[in-house]
Design a protein around this motif. Structure first.
Motif, short mmCIF file in Angstrom:
data_model
loop_
_atom_site.label_atom_id
_atom_site.label_comp_id
_atom_site.label_asym_id
_atom_site.label_seq_id
_atom_site.Cartn_x
_atom_site.Cartn_y
_atom_site.Cartn_z
N LEU A 218 0.83 -1.21 0.00
CA LEU A 218 0.00 0.00 0.00
C LEU A 218 0.86 1.25 0.00
O LEU A 218 0.54 2.25 -0.67
N LEU A 219 1.95 1.21 0.73
CA LEU A 219 2.85 2.36 0.81
C LEU A 219 3.46 2.66 -0.56
O LEU A 219 3.46 3.82 -1.02
N LEU A 220 3.97 1.63 -1.23
CA LEU A 220 4.58 1.82 -2.55
C LEU A 220 3.56 2.31 -3.57
O LEU A 220 3.85 3.20 -4.39
N ALA A 221 2.36 1.73 -3.54
CA ALA A 221 1.32 2.13 -4.49
C ALA A 221 0.93 3.59 -4.27
O ALA A 221 0.76 4.36 -5.24
N ALA A 222 0.78 4.00 -3.01
CA ALA A 222 0.40 5.39 -2.72
C ALA A 222 1.50 6.36 -3.13
O ALA A 222 1.22 7.46 -3.64
N ALA A 300 -14.23 -2.41 -15.62
CA ALA A 300 -14.51 -0.98 -15.58
C ALA A 300 -14.88 -0.50 -14.19
O ALA A 300 -14.79 0.69 -13.89
N TRP A 301 -15.29 -1.42 -13.34
CA TRP A 301 -15.73 -1.06 -11.99
C TRP A 301 -14.57 -0.99 -10.99
O TRP A 301 -14.80 -0.67 -9.82
N LEU A 302 -13.36 -1.27 -11.43
CA LEU A 302 -12.20 -1.13 -10.56
C LEU A 302 -11.55 0.23 -10.75
O LEU A 302 -11.36 0.67 -11.88
N ARG A 303 -11.20 0.88 -9.65
CA ARG A 303 -10.54 2.16 -9.73
C ARG A 303 -9.05 1.97 -9.97
O ARG A 303 -8.48 0.91 -9.64
N PRO A 304 -8.36 2.97 -10.51
CA PRO A 304 -6.90 2.86 -10.70
C PRO A 304 -6.14 2.61 -9.41
O PRO A 304 -5.16 1.86 -9.40
N ASP A 305 -6.58 3.22 -8.31
CA ASP A 305 -5.86 3.01 -7.05
C ASP A 305 -5.95 1.56 -6.60
O ASP A 305 -5.01 1.01 -6.01
N GLU A 306 -7.08 0.89 -6.88
CA GLU A 306 -7.22 -0.52 -6.50
C GLU A 306 -6.31 -1.41 -7.36
O GLU A 306 -5.66 -2.34 -6.84
N ARG A 307 -6.30 -1.14 -8.66
CA ARG A 307 -5.46 -1.95 -9.55
C ARG A 307 -3.99 -1.85 -9.15
O ARG A 307 -3.29 -2.86 -9.03
N ILE A 308 -3.53 -0.63 -8.93
CA ILE A 308 -2.11 -0.42 -8.60
C ILE A 308 -1.79 -1.01 -7.23
O ILE A 308 -0.76 -1.66 -7.04
N ALA A 309 -2.68 -0.80 -6.25
CA ALA A 309 -2.43 -1.29 -4.90
C ALA A 309 -2.41 -2.82 -4.87
O ALA A 309 -1.55 -3.43 -4.20
N LEU A 310 -3.34 -3.47 -5.56
CA LEU A 310 -3.37 -4.93 -5.56
C LEU A 310 -2.14 -5.51 -6.26
O LEU A 310 -1.59 -6.52 -5.81
N ALA A 311 -1.73 -4.90 -7.35
CA ALA A 311 -0.52 -5.37 -8.04
C ALA A 311 0.70 -5.20 -7.14
O ALA A 311 1.55 -6.10 -7.04
N ALA A 312 0.79 -4.05 -6.47
CA ALA A 312 1.93 -3.80 -5.59
C ALA A 312 1.92 -4.75 -4.39
O ALA A 312 2.96 -5.31 -4.01
N CYS A 313 0.75 -4.96 -3.79
CA CYS A 313 0.66 -5.85 -2.63
C CYS A 313 0.94 -7.30 -3.02
O CYS A 313 1.56 -8.04 -2.24
#
Length: 515
Positions: A218-222, A300-313
């Protein structure tokens, strides 16, 4: 015509998701029955469990939790954080002082924490994701998400750990709670989302020091997205908790949780071995994560912050877990945070597959085929666990009546011994109600042995106590060849007539010559 083509694919998707969920729940049911049965508290479910139960008992009885582990005679070790011991002591206080009941209760508390993580995952999938549009309103959507989450949460990767007195399941579950809070509150309330997620991550760390991999993702994604308000909320709770415990609990806490844990050596072969185990036991969460990350762009229902955070986590928990496996004593528990992230990816993948099947996307069939292979492998393992327990993960044969009979038989011998005794099985004698505190050396290879080699131990150390015949009687599990060899080399005499245990007594005193 189009509807008729979709029908077989829907049935295939239902079967693919139902099979691993049902198989894992059947195995879980057998495991619950075995630990709840009469012989359940008489054997450990994972290594080191008896040490954790001992430390939990110390909290309940008002004894210092963090002693100096270099001091004889007991050489106690409390390697984990105070939140873990305090939570388990609180949850099972009403069962005290009966050790057998405490053991059952603490294991069921671990299962409850695993369900907490599962609940956070399902709350995100069933509540937050379903209220977003556009999306497929198929009646299969909710069942698909539930089955995918169940198969991941209780599959072969966590295994027995969900019924063990260890900090790993609770820490991973709290990481899942933090992810759910971060995603559900979302970027519209950045500071609140960060504070809520940070608080959950701080509690996760208070269970086990190494459980910072979800937080790191989460830290890296943010940072990548420059979500400074989210970071302003996320970081302070974790930093304050880490600093607070280190300052308030004193040098003995730091010695146990920082220095003592650093003494375990490193072994590259451990990484290769556990990587192979991950590929086998974790094939479903690995496949789910890869497929979900590959198909996320169509959601389409996923936000960019979710995509990036899940990939990073997913990256931090997988590769961080592999790095942690370099240490001796590591096991599959270092991948539980990855499994928690895979649960979120599982509900996302389930929704994507329902949509892909309903709209006849080209990616539907290849994705279903790849998932089917992983499901077949994972489910076959669970079927083998039930069909051949003696050869595959010991589901049914782990606790048996014959073993209980031998432990009942040895209890009287231990209580009648004239002096200190050592009992490795039966949670290191705790469930035999031996005088408290008892000797527990499950961490001997990872702390006591390297500490002795560095000259850090005062007194003879564990092996020195054996060599000096400090223990009047020693009981060792039959499969513990290494420990049995050390005991035998120290001059103890193995008694015949035991199947599940190895019972050692002091050699007879030498005969004095007559004049």
């Amino acid at each position: 015509m189009q509807a008729s083509r979709r029908r077989p694919a829907r049935w295939a998707l239902a079967a693919i998701l139902l099979l691993p969920a049902a198989a894992s729940l059947c195995v879980l049911g057998v495991r619950i029955a075995t630990v709840a049965g009469p012989a359940g508290p008489l054997s450990t479910t994972t290594s080191g469990e008896s040490v954790q139960l001992l430390n939990m008992l110390k909290v309940q009885r008002g004894l210092p939790l963090y002693d100096r582990p270099t001091e004889p005679p007991f050489y106690p070790v409390a390697l984990y954080n105070a939140g873990f011991y305090a939570a388990y002591a609180w949850a099972t206080a009403w069962l005290a002082p009966a050790i057998v009941d405490l053991t059952r209760g603490a294991r069921l508390f671990s299962l409850a924490l695993a369900c907490l993580g599962l609940g956070a995952t399902l709350a995100y999938g069933l509540v937050d994701l379903r209220r977003r549009g556009p999306g497929e309103a198929s009646p299969m959507l909710a069942p698909a998400m539930v089955l995918a989450a169940l198969a991941t949460a209780f599959g072969g990767l966590p295994g027995w750990w969900v019924l063990s007195i260890r900090p790993d399941i609770g820490a991973a579950a709290l990481g899942a709670v933090g992810l759910a809070l971060a995603f559900t509150i979302g970027p519209r309330r950045e500071l609140t989302a960060g504070l809520a997620a940070g608080a959950a991550m701080a509690v996760a760390w208070s269970f086990k020091q190494s459980c910072v991999l979800v937080f790191g993702g989460l830290l890296l994604a943010a940072m990548y997205q420059r979500r400074w308000r989210f970071l302003a909320g996320l970081v302070p709770p974790v930093v304050a908790t880490i600093a607070g415990l280190h300052l308030l609990l004193g040098p003995e806490y730091r010695y146990n949780t920082v220095f003592a844990t650093s003494l375990a050596g490193f072994d590259v072969q451990n990484v290769t071995t556990l990587s192979a185990h991950l590929a086998i036991k974790g094939i479903l969460p690995l496949a789910v994560s890869i497929l979900a990350l590959a198909t996320m762009r169509g959601a389409a229902w996923l936000r960019p912050d979710e995509r990036i955070a899940l990939a990073a986590c997913a990256a931090t928990t997988l590769f961080g877990g592999l790095a942690a496996c370099l240490r001796n004593g590591s096991a599959m528990n270092y991948f539980f945070e990855f499994n928690a992230v895979a649960g979120f990816l599982a509900v996302i993948l389930a929704r994507r597959l329902v949509e892909a099947v309903a709209t006849s996307e080209r990616s539907a069939r290849p994705a279903l085929a790849a998932l089917a292979v992983a499901v077949a492998c994972a489910s076959a393992q669970d079927v083998l666990r039930l069909a051949a327990p003696a050869r595959f993960d010991l589901v049914q044969a782990r606790f048996d009546v014959d073993r209980k009979a031998e432990l009942d038989r040895v209890r009287t011998m231990l209580r009648e011994a004239d002096g200190p005794v050592y009992c490795q099985p039966a949670l290191s004698g705790l469930s035999l109600d031996l005088p408290f505190p008892v000797y527990t050396f499950d961490d001997e290879p990872f702390f006591h042995r390297p500490a002795a080699l560095r000259g850090l131990l005062k007194g003879p150390g564990v092996q020195g106590q054996m060599a000096a015949h400090h223990f009047r009687m020693m009981v060792v599990e039959a499969e513990s060849d290494g420990l049995a060899g050390i005991v035998r080399d120290a001059g103890y005499v193995e008694q015949p007539g035991w199947t599940h245990l190895r019972v050692f007594t002091l050699p007879p005193p030498p005969m004095t010559a007559r004049r």
